[in-house]
Design a protein around this motif. Structure first.
Motif, short mmCIF file in Angstrom:
data_model
loop_
_atom_site.label_atom_id
_atom_site.label_comp_id
_atom_site.label_asym_id
_atom_site.label_seq_id
_atom_site.Cartn_x
_atom_site.Cartn_y
_atom_site.Cartn_z
N VAL A 76 39.77 37.14 36.62
CA VAL A 76 39.86 36.29 36.07
C VAL A 76 38.04 36.79 34.97
O VAL A 76 38.93 37.70 33.75
N LYS A 77 37.52 37.95 36.09
CA LYS A 77 36.48 38.81 35.83
C LYS A 77 36.87 40.07 36.04
O LYS A 77 36.39 40.45 34.61
N GLU A 78 37.72 40.51 36.43
CA GLU A 78 38.61 41.83 35.72
C GLU A 78 39.11 42.16 34.07
O GLU A 78 38.85 43.09 33.78
N ILE A 79 40.10 40.47 34.07
CA ILE A 79 40.15 40.74 32.51
C ILE A 79 39.20 40.75 31.47
O ILE A 79 39.38 40.99 30.49
N ARG A 87 39.54 33.97 40.54
CA ARG A 87 38.56 33.96 39.46
C ARG A 87 38.11 35.44 40.22
O ARG A 87 37.28 36.65 38.90
N GLU A 88 38.58 37.11 40.99
CA GLU A 88 37.96 38.29 40.66
C GLU A 88 38.89 38.60 39.83
O GLU A 88 38.90 39.92 39.14
#
Length: 229
Positions: free
Chosen positions: A141-144, A138-139
């Motif tokens: 995903v948030k960065e993308i 998930r980390e």
């Protein structure tokens, strides 16, 4: 001797200028201007003299081909009316040719409108980026997602050059003008087609407003059904 002759300065002729008290009348006419004006005046006089002699020596009973299509009214030759110059078949043929030309212009303008529409649609709706990203957690995903938001904000902040804006606005004005032209040509085509149908043989009458199924501002005609042999 020749050297002495070349050494002597030559006197050049100068046209006299307009006197100071006559400056308000403009430039002073030179001799060459007077020659041209006099020559044109005498040429006009000679032309008028020849025309007067020709009119005086003309035979009033002489035949000329214009007499076939003219008649004398109060001592003046009047041309015959050309209201019935063409037969109904010739008029129908000319009207058919005119309708074909108008239809050709309608189709041409519609093609130009379609090309303008597609070009402006491409400018206004740029294709979106549909890349697929794979993330392990998930980390990531948030960065993308944060990178994509920053990229979209940077693209939105880019200013469009003024020349492109002017060109786009001119294209929209041209599109609106051509759409109005298409509407006018279509109305003209329908009017000409109706007039052509009205010229055909057969009994017909114009329908009243209460007889029209779909209300319209244009006249509606109904032809009497005829049994074909």
């Amino acid at each position: 001797m020749s050297s002495l002759r070349n050494a002597i300065p030559r006197r050049t002729h100068k046209e006299r200028a307009q006197p100071h008290e006559r400056k308000k009348f403009g430039l002073l006419e030179k001799h060459k201007d007077y020659v041209l004006r006099a020559r044109a005046f005498h040429q006009k006089e000679d032309t008028l003299r020849r025309l007067r002699e020709k009119a005086a020596s003309r035979n009033p009973d002489e035949f000329y081909f214009k007499m076939v299509n003219t008649r004398m009214v109060d001592g003046i030759h009047r041309p015959k009316s050309e209201a019935n110059k063409y037969t109904p078949e010739e008029l129908m043929l000319m009207k058919t040719q005119d309708i074909g030309y108008v239809l050709q212009k309608v189709q041409s303008e519609k093609k130009k409108v379609e090309r303008l529409n597609s070009a402006l649609h491409t400018l206004d709706h740029q294709p979106e980026n549909n890349h697929v990203y794979f993330a392990e957690d998930r980390e990531e995903v948030k960065e993308i997602q944060s990178r994509q938001l920053e990229k979209n904000d940077s693209l939105a902040s880019v200013k469009v050059p003024g020349r492109i804006k002017k060109k786009t606005a001119a294209s929209y004005r041209e599109l609106e003008a051509r759409q109005k032209r298409v509407q006018g040509l279509e109305k003209l085509y329908s009017d000409m087609a109706l007039q052509k149908e009205l010229q055909k043989s057969g009994r017909k009458r114009r329908l009243r407003e209460d007889e029209i199924v779909q209300p319209t501002s244009r006249p509606v005609y109904k032809w009497r059904a005829e049994r074909k042999r």
